[in-house]
Design an enzyme around this catalytic site. Structure first.
Site, short mmCIF file in Angstrom:
data_model
loop_
_atom_site.label_atom_id
_atom_site.label_comp_id
_atom_site.label_asym_id
_atom_site.label_seq_id
_atom_site.Cartn_x
_atom_site.Cartn_y
_atom_site.Cartn_z
N GLU A 1 -11.23 1.08 -3.51
CA GLU A 1 -10.43 1.49 -2.35
C GLU A 1 -9.18 2.23 -2.81
OE1 GLU A 1 -9.52 -2.16 -0.37
OE2 GLU A 1 -8.53 -3.02 -2.09
N ASP B 1 0.81 -1.22 0.00
CA ASP B 1 0.00 0.00 0.00
C ASP B 1 0.85 1.27 0.00
OD1 ASP B 1 -2.18 -1.79 0.33
OD2 ASP B 1 -1.96 -1.70 2.50
#
Length: 510
Positions: A178, A13
């Site tokens: 997301e 991420d």
């Protein structure tokens, strides 16, 4: 040429920002402490770790793969902003600093928000907009998500004005929209998200609007980046969760997460069950880099490759660190499992760990320090001095989570090799060994792991058979984390005044 991944091993991420000629990057840390590792580069390909952003988080008793999710880092008017989520506990929060090395502020919490993956966008007019992902209140299925946006007042550090839902999944029935980030270019606001989950079906979507609050219109060529159509044998899978950065000369680049699967290169038919049985991702989700160009005022992502043409930036390599760590200090790569509520380690003349009750098999904070496995093939060694009491053991462990790990340890009477899967310990090897000084190691070739030991300097032997390392893969053990290599000590629930001393730690990628 440069090589991917730019941050090998468990570094998922990624988020990036540029300040002048310097680039700063953060990644998720989940239940590992301190939270949010931060890295520095001047050429986008060579990175050094500066430390961690969050040193005051409550990660007590967290289950594996909870905790810190998907941080975003931004810089505005001399201030660094890092915003992220503490999952399943306190929610979204932000910290600030005037230097990437810190000190970083105490968290500012946003209890009125829910969901995960918050981000910040600073517009040309000085206004700041927080946006994030969440499941819809009336969701029709798990992962039925939306992207919301609301203004953040930087003076009060509070959300103001009305909240707007600006995006839902691009594909009908798409799951987990997301990792949203907003950028401004060519007079457009661009919203970049990921869909499909963070595994093999990961895909990147782009939408644009003339207003930051929308309406956003999707790129007709979506998804603009995915490897899901390349098959399960491709050497890079799960590409997604990008964040974009522009160099001083106007080149656009994207950091993103992806995985390198093990095995599966023959031509036999392949199913997802085969992937979970044969492939695996022992290294977890890693940080990759790819070029972004523009066509018809839409961003175009290069396919992510292991080798790629480097950015047009002066090469800046950081000084190499010794492969052998003698623990003159506890370097920034080392982390603890959940929040340490006491100082159970000392450094300066090797590493000494107090023998404490928490074990590797629970959700506590055991006496250990760990860092990510960073290579598919590697060898790791340490020298341990320890006289174990009843029930005590200390040694070297390869940890996926509390239910899936491999540990090589010295306990009363000998050395033992434990292969733990689905919460069940299996004794894979044993040899008599007196308390005192021993040498421990693991050598890995793909998902074959061999334990090594010596009772005298240089007299290395193998302990037990070659172990099946697929239990260290997230496809077997679940969750979002790669393998962590740990030095540890435990009394398995008993009180103890003992300690274990590790003279050095030597890790060699191959």
């Amino acid at each position: 040429m440069s090589s991917n991944p730019i941050l090998p091993g468990y570094h998922p991420d990624p988020s990036i920002c540029r300040v002048g000629d310097d680039y700063y990057l953060v990644t998720s840390s989940f239940e590992w402490f301190p939270g949010v590792p931060i890295f520095h580069s001047r050429d986008l390909t060579h990175w050094r770790q500066l430390g961690h952003v969050c040193h005051s988080l409550d990660l007590d008793d967290l289950r594996p793969s909870l905790g810190i999710y998907a941080p975003t880092i931004r810089h505005h008017d001399g201030v660094f902003y890092m915003i992220t989520t503490l999952m399943d506990t306190a929610g979204n929060f932000m910290v600030t600093a005037t230097s990437p090395e810190g000190p970083w502020s105490e968290p500012v919490w946003f209890p009125e928000t829910r969901g995960f993956d918050p981000s910040l966008f600073f517009d040309d007019d000085g206004r700041c907009w927080m946006h994030g992902a969440r499941e819809r209140e009336n969701k029709e299925f798990d992962g039925d998500t939306e992207i919301w946006l609301r203004e953040l007042d930087l003076t009060s550090q509070k959300l103001v004005g009305e909240e707007t839902v600006i995006w839902t999944p691009h594909l009908r029935g798409g799951i987990w929209a997301e990792g949203p980030h907003i950028y401004k270019a060519n007079g457009w606001y661009y919203l970049v998200t990921s869909e499909g989950g963070t595994a093999e079906d990961h895909a990147v979507m782009v939408a644009r609007s003339r207003s930051v609050a929308g309406p956003y219109v999707g790129n007709p060529r979506n998804p603009v980046l995915t490897h899901r159509h390349l098959g399960l044998r491709h050497p890079i899978t799960s590409t997604g969760h990008p964040d974009l950065v522009v160099t001083p000369d106007g080149e656009w680049w994207s950091v993103l997460l992806a995985t390198r699967p093990y095995g599966g290169t023959d031509a036999t038919p392949l199913t997802m069950a085969d992937v979970r049985r044969e492939h695996g991702y022992n290294l977890g989700r890693e940080t990759f880099l790819t070029r972004v160009t523009w066509e018809d005022e839409w961003p175009v992502f290069d396919q992510v490759t292991l080798d790629f043409a480097a950015p047009a930036l002066p090469v800046h390599r950081w000084p190499a660190a010794p492969a052998c760590d003698h623990f003159d200090r506890l370097g920034p790569a080392w982390q603890f499992l959940r929040t340490p509520r006491e100082t159970y380690w000392t450094v300066g003349d090797g590493l000494t760990l107090k023998v404490r009750p928490p074990a590797l098999t629970g959700h506590g904070n055991p006496s250990l320090v760990a860092q990510p496995q960073a290579h598919i093939d590697f060898a790791v060694f340490t020298e341990l001095t320890f006289t174990p009491g009843e029930g005590e053991h200390a040694g070297l462990a390869l940890i996926q989570n509390d239910d899936f790990h491999i540990r090589l340890s010295l306990r009363a009477g000998g050395l033992e090799l434990i292969h733990r899967a689905e919460g069940v310990d299996t004794l894979a090897g044993w040899t008599e060994a007196p308390g005192g000084r021993v040498w421990l190691g693991f050598e890995a070739h793909g998902q074959d792991y061999q334990a090594r030991y010596a009772l005298a300097p240089g007299e290395w032997r193998s302990l037990g058979p070659v172990l099946d390392g697929r239990i260290l893969s997230s496809t077997v053990a679940g969750g979002f984390i790669g393998t962590m290599i740990a030095l540890y000590a435990t009394s398995e629930g008993r009180e103890s005044s003992n300690s274990a001393h590790f003279a050095w730690y030597d890790y060699q990628g191959r």
